[in-house]
Structures are given as C-alpha cells and as structure tokens.
Write an enzyme that holds these catalytic residues in place. Structure first.
Site, PDB file in Angstrom:
ATOM      1  N   HIS A 158       0.987  -1.265   0.157  1.00 35.73           N
ATOM      2  CA  HIS A 158       0.013  -0.028  -0.020  1.00 35.73           C
ATOM      3  C   HIS A 158       0.995   1.196  -0.059  1.00 35.73           C
ATOM      4  O   HIS A 158       1.469   1.353   0.738  1.00 35.73           O
ATOM      5  CB  HIS A 158      -0.983   0.121   1.269  1.00 35.73           C
ATOM      6  CG  HIS A 158      -1.878   1.196   1.114  1.00 35.73           C
ATOM      7  ND1 HIS A 158      -3.115   1.196   0.511  1.00 35.73           N
ATOM      8  CD2 HIS A 158      -1.780   2.372   1.714  1.00 35.73           C
ATOM      9  CE1 HIS A 158      -3.734   2.204   0.826  1.00 35.73           C
ATOM     10  NE2 HIS A 158      -3.319   3.030   1.351  1.00 35.73           N
ATOM     11  N   CYS A 159       0.675   2.125  -1.209  1.00 29.89           N
ATOM     12  CA  CYS A 159       1.664   3.104  -1.038  1.00 29.89           C
ATOM     13  C   CYS A 159       0.853   4.564  -0.788  1.00 29.89           C
ATOM     14  O   CYS A 159      -0.258   4.841  -1.397  1.00 29.89           O
ATOM     15  CB  CYS A 159       2.092   3.413  -2.585  1.00 29.89           C
ATOM     16  SG  CYS A 159       3.168   4.824  -2.884  1.00 29.89           S
ATOM     17  N   PRO A 160       1.342   5.082   0.214  1.00 30.91           N
ATOM     18  CA  PRO A 160       0.515   6.366   0.551  1.00 30.91           C
ATOM     19  C   PRO A 160       0.759   7.529  -0.369  1.00 30.91           C
ATOM     20  O   PRO A 160       0.020   8.536  -0.342  1.00 30.91           O
ATOM     21  CB  PRO A 160       1.252   6.767   2.002  1.00 30.91           C
ATOM     22  CG  PRO A 160       2.740   6.114   1.923  1.00 30.91           C
ATOM     23  CD  PRO A 160       2.566   4.802   1.091  1.00 30.91           C
ATOM     24  N   ASN A 163      -2.006   6.812  -2.601  1.00 31.59           N
ATOM     25  CA  ASN A 163      -3.284   6.577  -1.684  1.00 31.59           C
ATOM     26  C   ASN A 163      -4.138   5.434  -2.373  1.00 31.59           C
ATOM     27  O   ASN A 163      -5.336   5.412  -2.465  1.00 31.59           O
ATOM     28  CB  ASN A 163      -4.205   7.922  -1.782  1.00 31.59           C
ATOM     29  CG  ASN A 163      -5.373   7.775  -0.621  1.00 31.59           C
ATOM     30  OD1 ASN A 163      -5.409   6.891   0.096  1.00 31.59           O
ATOM     31  ND2 ASN A 163      -6.623   8.322  -1.137  1.00 31.59           N
ATOM     32  N   ASN A 164      -3.426   4.169  -2.846  1.00 25.03           N
ATOM     33  CA  ASN A 164      -3.995   3.240  -3.209  1.00 25.03           C
ATOM     34  C   ASN A 164      -2.916   1.867  -3.118  1.00 25.03           C
ATOM     35  O   ASN A 164      -1.976   2.281  -2.703  1.00 25.03           O
ATOM     36  CB  ASN A 164      -4.088   3.278  -4.502  1.00 25.03           C
ATOM     37  CG  ASN A 164      -5.015   2.635  -5.321  1.00 25.03           C
ATOM     38  OD1 ASN A 164      -5.739   1.554  -4.669  1.00 25.03           O
ATOM     39  ND2 ASN A 164      -5.392   2.509  -6.799  1.00 25.03           N
TER      40      ASN A 164
END
Length: 458
Positions: A158-160, A163-164
C-alpha cells in the site's frame, strides 16, 4: 480505494481519515505544479535567450510530464477490484468454520469449499488461505490490506504517495509512474544544470539580476526558483533510482514486495520465492503484456485475470513436452539436459551376438564400425549386458547413495570380440542405452515408467 470505504466515510472520523490519506498525493501534486512554473515560466520564458532551444526544451518537457502525470493518475484512480461471489464463503459455512472444534476440521471445510477454485497457495499448516475479515478464500498472491479494508489481488504494497494499493490492476502503471518520474527529474536537472552553474559564478550584482558577464540573467526570485528546481530534481531522482531499480528487479523475477519478504507457500513444494519465476521475458510480459506497442503506455495490457498465475513447476512440465515453447516463454537460457528429450546414458557396449535371444527389440540405433559412417543398424541386445546386470543390482546401488554409471556396463575388448566371433575387422558394436532413472531389479529401462524431467512429486 477499498471496497468498504463508503461505510467508513459515514462517520466523521472516517471522513477525516479519508481526507488525511490524500495529503501525500496533494503534496506531490503541489511539487509538480511548482516545478512546472519554475521550469516553463522562470527558466524558459524569462531566462532562455535561444528561441529554438527553448522550443525543444518545452517540447520534451511536456512529453515527459504528460507520460508522468498520466501514469500517476492511472495508479491513483485504478480500483483494487472486488472479489467474485464464488470466492465468498456462505454465512452458514462461516459459522461452521468458526465453531469447528479442531484445526483439522477447519482445514477440511476450507479445502472442501475451495476444491473447484484455482488456488495453489497454502498456509503454514497446509490449509487453504482464508480471510476472516472479508469471509473469502484468498486467491493466489492476494492479501488483505488494512488501509483499503479489503483483499487485494496480487498485492505488492500500500503506497501512501498514490493513496492506493499497488496490485494486479495498477502495477504496470506504478512501474511506469516511477520510470517516467525518474526521467522527468533527470531531464529537469540536466536542462537546468547550466543555469545552476551560472548562478554561482562571481559577477556584479544589480537589481535586475547579474550583470552581463555571462551570469544568470533572471529576476530576483526567479534565480532562486531555478536553483531550488535543480536541487529538488536531483533529490527526487536519487530516491527514485533505487525504488525504480528495485521494482524492475521484482518484475524480472515475477515477485511482489510482500513475496520478497515472505515466500509464498505452495501446495506442492512448500515455500518458494521463485515459484512464479517463468524467465525474464515471460515475467516482463506478464506485467506489461505481449504487444510491445503498449509496453510504455499507461494502458492495461497485463496477462491473466489476477486470480490464477502460471508457476515455475508448470513451466518445467511444458519444457519436457515442448522445448520450443520453453524458449519462447523463458527467453535466452543456457542449454541444459532439460531443454529437450531426456538425455540417456551410455552404459554398455558389447560385440554383436547373432544368436537369437528372447529379449525385447531395442529402439536405439547403433553404428557399425565396419560399414559406412552414415549407415545405421537396429540389432537385438547382447547377453553380456544381462549377465552383468544380474550381478550388479541397480536398486542396491541407489540405496547406497550411488548412481548407475559406466562402471556397471559390460565393455568387451577387441580381443574378446575377435574370440567371440564378432568380427576381427571391426564388427558391429551393440550399444545399449539406459535412461536417467535407476533400473528396478533386472528389468530393462524401457520397461519402466519414466516421469518427465522437472516434474514435482504430487
């Protein structure tokens, strides 16, 4: 971007968390917007003195920026998807599962429900993977994301910053986003390098910038925009080099970030980080597709449906039956004994005996030393080989950690061949071939079942 975001946003806390998660995306967008102003307005329009050079600078800048922003947008807005109904366990089965009195009972329930689903991954105890929160059977390479509140197909992480979740549907976009972001930063740094050097040259300073001594010709704040643009471009480029290089490595070995830290467990073979490695070219095509025209465009072209994936063991089975398919899928590989029909071992050579013995006809062709080199003969086996094989039991050799070798063969010397009437002038020599697998008892190798090389025991 998860499946349950609409339920969490009904509460004030859920709404605040949803807004908070967009802060990294807004920060990246603000940096890109400022860099556009600093490059286009301050560097090109207000500083550049060469009109033709400025046109080419703006042309390539907008090309790289368009590909960069297109990939970034697709990475952010691509949904993680929803699980089909056949992967969801009915409520009554979930109740039975949670009320089971032993782990073995739970394992039987899960295995029975997943008997028609294409799952090969297992838990540590050999059970089918089950998500207690989503109440589904987890497809291969799928994991539950606590931020998205759902199970994600081929979850990488999950990559901030987007945001996905980076998953099956947007992994190609994410890799292209990293690559084009790196190209964008390197291009900006390269084209601003000259002005950055001019900034530090010694010259007379006035209110309009530096005097006409070759120094930077820009207004007061414009000089600092160009200076910080170079610094930020270099800083982001350094961080992107390692991240982009790491994900290119993951693409070439067909592995996710989660799988690099915890190897997937297969029903056959156990934990294996290289379980999905099909070869570099096939791994690349699994993410970017088979049509090269779409490789570097942020459009979906990945192979498969995200629920099932070919494994390296499946690939090895294909190679035993069709070696050409393996080269097409695996790319350039070194030639080995698995790249074609199983290689047999020469274990015996004895003079040709014309006496009629009750043996099976050998399928191998032999050359006669007394005929033309291109002439081939098919002859029955020699009794010398059977006598020696009765003395040396291959099963005993395998039990003692030994393998069949040329020492078990019966090799008749030229003097014995002459005494045995095989022909003093180079009679035909019978060559018996025995396969790679050990013989059982005194039976011939061609009478024994032989599994393809590379198959895993089931």
């Amino acid at each position: 971007m998860g499946n349950d975001d609409h339920r969490r946003r009904k509460t004030p806390c859920g709404f605040c968390m949803a807004v908070f998660k967009w802060i990294p995306v807004l920060f990246i967008s603000a940096v890109i917007a400022w860099s556009y102003y600093a490059y286009v307005v301050e560097l090109c329009f207000r500083t550049s003195q060469n009109s033709i050079g400025m046109i080419f600078m703006l042309l390539f800048y907008h090309l790289f920026l368009t590909l960069f922003m297109w990939s970034y947008w697709r990475t952010i807005m691509t949904s993680v998807g929803r699980m089909p109904d056949q992967w969801r366990i009915p409520d009554e089965e979930v109740t039975r599962l949670f009320r089971a009195d032993s782990p073995d009972t739970q394992k039987r329930i899960l295995n029975n429900f997943a008997r028609d689903l294409p799952v090969t991954n297992r838990t540590m105890n050999g059970s089918v993977r089950f998500c207690e929160k989503c109440k589904i059977i987890k497809p291969d390479r799928a994991h539950h994301c606590s931020v998205c509140s759902c199970c994600v197909l081929k979850m990488d992480h999950h990559c901030p910053w987007v945001n996905n979740c980076v998953n099956f549907y947007n992994y190609k976009y994410f890799v292209l986003f990293l690559g084009y972001a790196l190209v964008y930063c390197l291009y900006v740094a390269f084209t601003t390098l000259h002005d950055f050097v001019e900034f530090w040259k010694v010259g007379a300073y006035n209110n309009n910038g530096y005097s006409a001594q070759g120094q930077l010709n820009a207004s007061g704040m414009g000089r600092f925009h160009i200076l910080f643009l170079f610094f930020i471009a270099i800083m982001f480029a350094i961080s992107l080099v390692s991240l982009f290089g790491y994900h290119i490595y993951l693409v070439l070995v067909n592995r996710t970030t989660l799988e690099s830290f915890r190897a997937p467990i297969f029903r056959v073979g156990g934990p294996d980080k290289n379980g999905y490695n099909l070869g570099r070219y096939a791994n690349f095509c699994e993410v970017f597709g088979d049509d090269w025209q779409y490789w570097f465009l942020p459009v979906f072209s990945s192979r498969g449906d995200g629920f099932s994936y070919p494994t390296s063991s499946d690939q090895s089975r294909v190679t035993t039956t069709s070696p050409v398919q393996r080269y097409d899928a695996m790319g350039d590989t070194a030639t080995s004994r698995l790249d074609g029909n199983p290689t047999d071992k020469l274990i015996g050579a004895s003079p040709l005996d014309t006496t009629n013995h009750h043996h099976n006809q050998s399928p191998h062709q032999v050359r006669s030393t007394s005929v033309q080199p291109n002439q081939q003969l098919q002859v029955p086996p020699s009794p010398y080989l059977d006598e020696r094989l009765e003395q040396v039991d291959p099963v005993d050799q395998v039990a003692n950690g030994q393998s069949l070798s040329c020492s078990t063969a019966v090799v008749k010397s030229s003097q014995q061949a002459e005494n045995g009437g095989g022909g003093a002038n180079g009679a035909a020599v019978y060559i018996d071939m025995v396969g790679d697998h050990p013989l059982a008892g005194t039976h011939s190798a061609k009478d024994q079942p032989r599994s393809p090389n590379g198959d895993l025991p089931v």
